[in-house]
Design an enzyme around this catalytic site. Structure first.
Site, PDB file in Angstrom:
ATOM      1  N   SER A  99       0.795  -1.232   0.000  1.00  0.00           N
ATOM      2  CA  SER A  99       0.000   0.000   0.000  1.00  0.00           C
ATOM      3  C   SER A  99       0.828   1.283   0.000  1.00  0.00           C
ATOM      4  O   SER A  99       0.288   2.348  -0.253  1.00  0.00           O
ATOM      5  CB  SER A  99      -0.970   0.001   1.178  1.00  0.00           C
ATOM      6  OG  SER A  99      -0.264   0.137   2.366  1.00  0.00           O
ATOM      7  N   ARG A 100       2.109   1.197   0.283  1.00  0.00           N
ATOM      8  CA  ARG A 100       2.905   2.428   0.237  1.00  0.00           C
ATOM      9  C   ARG A 100       4.373   2.101  -0.059  1.00  0.00           C
ATOM     10  O   ARG A 100       4.771   0.934  -0.090  1.00  0.00           O
ATOM     11  CB  ARG A 100       2.772   3.211   1.558  1.00  0.00           C
ATOM     12  CG  ARG A 100       3.507   2.579   2.711  1.00  0.00           C
ATOM     13  CD  ARG A 100       3.372   3.407   3.988  1.00  0.00           C
ATOM     14  NE  ARG A 100       4.415   3.028   4.928  1.00  0.00           N
ATOM     15  CZ  ARG A 100       4.461   3.394   6.203  1.00  0.00           C
ATOM     16  NH1 ARG A 100       3.493   4.144   6.708  1.00  0.00           N
ATOM     17  NH2 ARG A 100       5.451   3.019   6.978  1.00  0.00           N
TER      18      ARG A 100
ATOM     19  N   VAL B 294       1.324 -10.350   7.722  1.00  0.00           N
ATOM     20  CA  VAL B 294       2.119 -11.442   7.149  1.00  0.00           C
ATOM     21  C   VAL B 294       2.613 -12.431   8.211  1.00  0.00           C
ATOM     22  O   VAL B 294       2.942 -13.575   7.903  1.00  0.00           O
ATOM     23  CB  VAL B 294       3.329 -10.937   6.310  1.00  0.00           C
ATOM     24  CG1 VAL B 294       2.867 -10.213   5.066  1.00  0.00           C
ATOM     25  CG2 VAL B 294       4.283 -10.078   7.134  1.00  0.00           C
TER      26      VAL B 294
ATOM     27  N   ASN C  10       7.531  -8.120   0.340  1.00  0.00           N
ATOM     28  CA  ASN C  10       8.059  -6.767   0.515  1.00  0.00           C
ATOM     29  C   ASN C  10       7.775  -6.190   1.906  1.00  0.00           C
ATOM     30  O   ASN C  10       8.513  -5.318   2.371  1.00  0.00           O
ATOM     31  CB  ASN C  10       7.449  -5.876  -0.576  1.00  0.00           C
ATOM     32  CG  ASN C  10       7.573  -4.406  -0.258  1.00  0.00           C
ATOM     33  OD1 ASN C  10       8.617  -3.792  -0.469  1.00  0.00           O
ATOM     34  ND2 ASN C  10       6.508  -3.808   0.298  1.00  0.00           N
TER      35      ASN C  10
ATOM     36  N   TYR D 151      17.683  -6.285  11.887  1.00  0.00           N
ATOM     37  CA  TYR D 151      17.286  -6.107  10.481  1.00  0.00           C
ATOM     38  C   TYR D 151      18.344  -6.728   9.541  1.00  0.00           C
ATOM     39  O   TYR D 151      17.998  -7.392   8.566  1.00  0.00           O
ATOM     40  CB  TYR D 151      17.152  -4.612  10.241  1.00  0.00           C
ATOM     41  CG  TYR D 151      16.604  -4.186   8.906  1.00  0.00           C
ATOM     42  CD1 TYR D 151      15.243  -4.235   8.631  1.00  0.00           C
ATOM     43  CD2 TYR D 151      17.450  -3.665   7.923  1.00  0.00           C
ATOM     44  CE1 TYR D 151      14.740  -3.794   7.407  1.00  0.00           C
ATOM     45  CE2 TYR D 151      16.961  -3.226   6.708  1.00  0.00           C
ATOM     46  CZ  TYR D 151      15.603  -3.294   6.447  1.00  0.00           C
ATOM     47  OH  TYR D 151      15.110  -2.853   5.245  1.00  0.00           O
TER      48      TYR D 151
ATOM     49  N   LYS E 253      17.523  -9.635   6.961  1.00  0.00           N
ATOM     50  CA  LYS E 253      17.679  -9.423   5.515  1.00  0.00           C
ATOM     51  C   LYS E 253      18.718 -10.375   4.914  1.00  0.00           C
ATOM     52  O   LYS E 253      18.598 -10.769   3.741  1.00  0.00           O
ATOM     53  CB  LYS E 253      18.038  -7.964   5.238  1.00  0.00           C
ATOM     54  CG  LYS E 253      16.875  -6.986   5.499  1.00  0.00           C
ATOM     55  CD  LYS E 253      15.614  -7.343   4.749  1.00  0.00           C
ATOM     56  CE  LYS E 253      14.657  -6.176   4.588  1.00  0.00           C
ATOM     57  NZ  LYS E 253      13.400  -6.597   3.935  1.00  0.00           N
TER      58      LYS E 253
END
Ligand SMILES: NC(=O)c1ccc[n+]([C@@H]2O[C@H](COP(=O)([O-])OP(=O)(O)OC[C@H]3O[C@@H](n4cnc5c(N)ncnc54)[C@H](O)[C@@H]3O)[C@@H](O)[C@H]2O)c1
Length: 254
Positions: free
Chosen positions: A16-17, A65, A91, A155, A159
């Site tokens: 959505s963004r 998610v 994403n 993070y 990742k």
């Protein structure tokens, strides 16, 4: 609508963004029907209406998610609506930055959950349909932070983990006509990087300028830069490109 992704259905998490929206827009502009899930109901509704006003076919649903049941239902409904799931882009993401000694259990767990468990949940749900179809393109959004970044132990680990996850999906699913690849963005102007500026107490402009100073192409990234790389992996003609990571950062090590 004719285009490179005509007849394809693209499912994008966190669509959505920011980067997710840029990816959704590219797929829609190039002919795909798009399915978006997001936690942020307001942004999701706004984006869905804007895309429909442009004449695109859109399925959207509020879903977390991290919740495998919500994910299973959303993927099933999207498949029910459009009749296939051809492209999946994992994403959705969050940051909970802190130096190691200040990082809380919750900072660590939230980031692991959204990026790793989230991508696992959605990929597992989508592969059922992709295996039946004998066709699929899975693209996981990693980050240059996978190579290490101060304040991002959680993070960076998530990742980097996503890259191992991607390579394993590539090995397991390749025989079914499904490829899995990863795009690792550098500094991209989105709400996420705006949050970073706020956290470290500088303006967004200052953060952009500081980042640009070390980017060889001399500019910051935009969601469309990432969408372009995602589209390469999502292309039907990229069927021999599998298990790869492409850094999209304006230089080799940003
Ligand atoms: N912006 C950057 O510089 C940058 C760099 C490298 C990687 N990335 C990665 O790109 C992806 C998109 O980042 P962005 O900058 O567009 O961020 P953003 O915060 O603008 O957008 C992320 C979207 O994901 C959604 N989301 C978050 N948690 C969710 C959940 N549990 N379930 C469903 N949706 C959820 C949010 O609501 C939001 O719409 C993330 O995976 C991020 O880690 C961003």
């Amino acid at each position: 609508m004719a285009g490179r992704f005509s007849g394809r259905v693209a499912f994008v998490t966190g669509g959505s963004r920011g980067i997710g929206r840029g990816i959704v827009e590219l797929f829609a502009e190039e002919g795909a029907r798009v399915a978006l899930i997001d936690l942020n109901e307001e942004a999701l509704n706004e984006t869905t209406s804007e895309l429909r006003e442009k004449g695109y076919e859109v399925f959207s649903k509020v879903a977390n998610v991290v919740d495998s049941e919500q994910v299973e239902n959303a993927v099933k409904e999207a498949y029910g609506t459009f009749g296939s799931i051809d492209i999946l882009v994992n994403n959705a993401g969050v940051i909970r930055d802190n130096l190691l000694f200040k990082m809380t259990d919750s900072d660590w767990q939230t980031v692991m959950d959204v990026h790793l468990k989230g991508s696992f949940n959605v990929a597992r749900a989508a592969q059922k349909y992709m295996v039946e179809q004998k066709y699929g393109r899975i693209i996981n959004i990693s980050s240059t932070s996978a190579l290490g970044n101060r304040g991002q132990a959680n993070y960076a680990a998530a990742k980097a983990g996503l890259q191992g996850f991607t390579k394993t999906l590539a090995i397991e699913l390749g025989r079914y006509g499904i490829t899995a690849n990863s795009v690792a963005p550098g500094f991209i102007e989105t709400e996420m990087t705006k949050e970073t500026a706020a956290r470290i107490g500088i303006t967004f402009d200052q953060l952009v300028q500081a980042s640009v100073a070390s980017i060889p192409v001399g500019r910051s990234g935009k969601p469309a830069d990432i969408a372009n790389a995602v589209a390469f992996f999502a292309d039907e003609r990229s069927s021999f490109v599998n298990g790869q990571v492409i850094y999209v950062a304006g230089g080799p090590k940003c």
